[in-house]
Design a protein around this motif. Structure first.
Motif, mmCIF file in Angstrom:
data_model
loop_
_atom_site.group_PDB
_atom_site.id
_atom_site.type_symbol
_atom_site.label_atom_id
_atom_site.label_comp_id
_atom_site.label_asym_id
_atom_site.label_seq_id
_atom_site.Cartn_x
_atom_site.Cartn_y
_atom_site.Cartn_z
ATOM 1 N N ARG A 140 44.068 30.160 -8.136
ATOM 2 C CA ARG A 140 42.793 30.647 -7.600
ATOM 3 C C ARG A 140 41.660 30.074 -8.452
ATOM 4 O O ARG A 140 41.733 30.091 -9.688
ATOM 5 N N MET A 141 40.619 29.563 -7.818
ATOM 6 C CA MET A 141 39.478 29.012 -8.548
ATOM 7 C C MET A 141 38.281 29.934 -8.410
ATOM 8 O O MET A 141 37.869 30.264 -7.295
ATOM 9 N N VAL A 142 37.740 30.356 -9.532
ATOM 10 C CA VAL A 142 36.594 31.254 -9.583
ATOM 11 C C VAL A 142 35.499 30.565 -10.386
ATOM 12 O O VAL A 142 35.754 30.032 -11.471
ATOM 13 N N GLU A 143 34.278 30.565 -9.852
ATOM 14 C CA GLU A 143 33.167 29.865 -10.492
ATOM 15 C C GLU A 143 32.230 30.858 -11.183
ATOM 16 O O GLU A 143 31.926 31.921 -10.632
ATOM 17 N N TYR A 144 31.782 30.503 -12.379
ATOM 18 C CA TYR A 144 30.859 31.352 -13.128
ATOM 19 C C TYR A 144 29.511 30.645 -13.286
ATOM 20 O O TYR A 144 29.406 29.425 -13.165
ATOM 21 N N VAL A 145 28.486 31.420 -13.570
ATOM 22 C CA VAL A 145 27.099 30.942 -13.557
ATOM 23 C C VAL A 145 26.535 30.936 -14.975
ATOM 24 O O VAL A 145 26.675 31.906 -15.710
ATOM 25 N N VAL A 146 25.891 29.836 -15.339
ATOM 26 C CA VAL A 146 25.173 29.776 -16.621
ATOM 27 C C VAL A 146 23.712 29.399 -16.379
ATOM 28 O O VAL A 146 22.818 30.233 -16.422
ATOM 29 N N TRP A 147 23.456 28.139 -16.080
ATOM 30 C CA TRP A 147 22.067 27.671 -15.999
ATOM 31 C C TRP A 147 21.381 27.980 -14.684
ATOM 32 O O TRP A 147 20.148 27.919 -14.597
ATOM 33 N N ALA A 148 22.130 28.344 -13.664
ATOM 34 C CA ALA A 148 21.490 28.665 -12.385
ATOM 35 C C ALA A 148 20.577 29.876 -12.494
ATOM 36 O O ALA A 148 19.675 30.042 -11.671
ATOM 37 N N TRP A 149 20.777 30.715 -13.491
ATOM 38 C CA TRP A 149 19.897 31.868 -13.651
ATOM 39 C C TRP A 149 18.450 31.461 -13.875
ATOM 40 O O TRP A 149 17.524 32.139 -13.429
ATOM 41 N N GLU A 150 18.221 30.341 -14.542
ATOM 42 C CA GLU A 150 16.844 29.971 -14.894
ATOM 43 C C GLU A 150 16.381 28.658 -14.286
ATOM 44 O O GLU A 150 15.198 28.484 -14.055
ATOM 45 N N ARG A 151 17.309 27.747 -14.037
ATOM 46 C CA ARG A 151 16.883 26.388 -13.687
ATOM 47 C C ARG A 151 17.184 25.992 -12.254
ATOM 48 O O ARG A 151 16.899 24.866 -11.850
ATOM 49 N N ALA A 152 17.782 26.875 -11.473
ATOM 50 C CA ALA A 152 18.246 26.477 -10.150
ATOM 51 C C ALA A 152 17.093 26.246 -9.180
ATOM 52 O O ALA A 152 16.156 27.039 -9.099
ATOM 53 N N SER A 153 17.186 25.140 -8.448
ATOM 54 C CA SER A 153 16.333 24.945 -7.290
ATOM 55 C C SER A 153 16.992 25.659 -6.101
ATOM 56 O O SER A 153 18.169 26.039 -6.174
ATOM 57 N N PRO A 154 16.289 25.841 -5.001
ATOM 58 C CA PRO A 154 16.914 26.516 -3.851
ATOM 59 C C PRO A 154 18.206 25.847 -3.391
ATOM 60 O O PRO A 154 19.151 26.533 -2.984
ATOM 61 N N THR A 155 18.277 24.525 -3.487
ATOM 62 C CA THR A 155 19.492 23.843 -3.032
ATOM 63 C C THR A 155 20.638 23.934 -4.033
ATOM 64 O O THR A 155 21.785 23.655 -3.690
ATOM 65 N N ASP A 156 20.340 24.326 -5.270
ATOM 66 C CA ASP A 156 21.398 24.522 -6.259
ATOM 67 C C ASP A 156 22.157 25.817 -6.035
ATOM 68 O O ASP A 156 23.305 25.960 -6.464
ATOM 69 N N THR B 211 26.682 43.192 -16.104
ATOM 70 C CA THR B 211 27.454 42.580 -15.026
ATOM 71 C C THR B 211 27.523 41.076 -15.214
ATOM 72 O O THR B 211 26.638 40.486 -15.843
ATOM 73 N N GLU B 212 28.548 40.466 -14.666
ATOM 74 C CA GLU B 212 28.663 39.005 -14.570
ATOM 75 C C GLU B 212 28.897 38.655 -13.117
ATOM 76 O O GLU B 212 29.551 39.412 -12.375
ATOM 77 N N VAL B 213 28.387 37.497 -12.717
ATOM 78 C CA VAL B 213 28.494 37.046 -11.319
ATOM 79 C C VAL B 213 29.541 35.956 -11.200
ATOM 80 O O VAL B 213 29.579 35.019 -12.011
ATOM 81 N N PHE B 214 30.359 36.064 -10.154
ATOM 82 C CA PHE B 214 31.402 35.084 -9.891
ATOM 83 C C PHE B 214 31.372 34.702 -8.415
ATOM 84 O O PHE B 214 31.005 35.499 -7.557
ATOM 85 N N ILE C 207 30.924 44.772 -16.581
ATOM 86 C CA ILE C 207 31.493 44.463 -17.896
ATOM 87 C C ILE C 207 30.972 45.418 -18.967
ATOM 88 O O ILE C 207 31.106 45.145 -20.163
ATOM 89 N N SER C 208 30.407 46.541 -18.544
ATOM 90 C CA SER C 208 29.780 47.439 -19.513
ATOM 91 C C SER C 208 30.728 47.881 -20.633
ATOM 92 O O SER C 208 30.278 48.018 -21.784
ATOM 93 N N PRO C 209 32.048 48.085 -20.374
ATOM 94 C CA PRO C 209 32.909 48.508 -21.490
ATOM 95 C C PRO C 209 33.062 47.452 -22.589
ATOM 96 O O PRO C 209 33.436 47.796 -23.713
ATOM 97 N N VAL C 210 32.797 46.194 -22.261
ATOM 98 C CA VAL C 210 32.997 45.117 -23.242
ATOM 99 C C VAL C 210 31.711 44.346 -23.513
ATOM 100 O O VAL C 210 31.743 43.266 -24.103
ATOM 101 N N LEU C 211 30.578 44.908 -23.118
ATOM 102 C CA LEU C 211 29.312 44.189 -23.285
ATOM 103 C C LEU C 211 29.023 43.901 -24.759
ATOM 104 O O LEU C 211 28.534 42.820 -25.103
#
Length: 251
Positions: free
Chosen positions: A168-184, A242-245, A198-202
């Protein structure tokens, strides 16, 4: 929880409880640069380890280009420093470091599968995947706004295509939070997104991020005025509970 200006495409997904992490099973994470693992999916990794699930890590780049003009720290010294920071961060997340694999591809110029060096990297990834046979693979979001992140995603897809029964492939987000254009950002119908509580391990995640001292304000690499450090607004995104996947729709 601090309210941050974030792309709405990334903040409206359903939130799953911490225990949902176990659905990923044994997991291999591809890390473009040391710190991406803690920023993008450190909480998930900690939750997987809390459940005693195996986690393996592959560091893709050599991590040398955050401070390329440093005289105190040569390229080899920067590489060593950042790998040690990564190992310290993984220990905070309870991820074993003995099996850390390093591809040592050039930071800022990670090749794609269309290049000779990329073909060789895909072969290495196939061998690693065959060795560990993870249930899931974590990779950067395919259009995360950094060329090394996009190249890492492409290398992962090429490697998975060689497997008869890919994980199973799951994608995580790093730079899209600040630098993403609409097409990104994810387009309608492209992916199924979810947030993980993720509050128990934050606090673990925050300690892991803090291990990457060279990338934070007050970096020990202090002789390159143009060197990179993570800014407060960027770091604030990774102080959230929280984390987004993202996963390909239908996949």
């Amino acid at each position: 929880m601090t309210n941050l200006p974030s792309p709405p495409e990334l903040t409206t997904y359903p939130t799953h409880p911490p225990g949902a992490a176990t659905a990923l099973g044994s997991t291999l994470v591809l890390i473009p640069h040391p710190d991406d693992e803690s920023l993008g999916c450190g909480g998930l990794l900690a939750l997987l380890r809390q459940a005693n699930l195996p986690v393996w890590c592959v560091l893709v780049s050599d991590g040398t280009m955050s401070h390329p003009n440093s005289q105190k720290f040569s390229a080899s010294a920067r590489q060593h420093l950042r790998e040690e920071e990564l190992r310290a961060a993984l220990r905070e997340l309870a991820v074993p470091t003995a099996d850390l694999q390093t591809l040592k591809l050039p930071d800022g110029a990670v090749p794609t599968p269309k290049e000779a060096a990329g073909v060789a990297a895909v072969e290495k990834l196939v061998a690693i995947l065959q060795q560990y046979q993870p249930d899931s693979v974590l990779v950067p979001w395919r259009r995360d706004p950094h060329p090394d992140h996009r190249a890492t995603s492409a290398l992962a897809l090429a490697a998975l295509a060689h497997l008869t029964h890919p994980p199973r492939m799951v994608e995580y987000v790093v730079w899209a939070w600040e630098r993403a254009s609409p097409t990104d950002l994810p387009q309608p119908g492209e992916v199924q997104g979810w947030q993980l509580d993720i509050s128990p391990v934050l606090r673990q995640k925050q300690r892991a991020i803090a291990c990457h001292r060279s990338q934070l304000p007050g970096s020990p690499i202090d002789d390159d005025p143009a060197g990179f450090t993570l800014g407060p607004s960027m770091l604030a995104h990774f102080s959230q509970p929280t984390e987004v996947f993202l996963e390909a729709s239908g996949g």
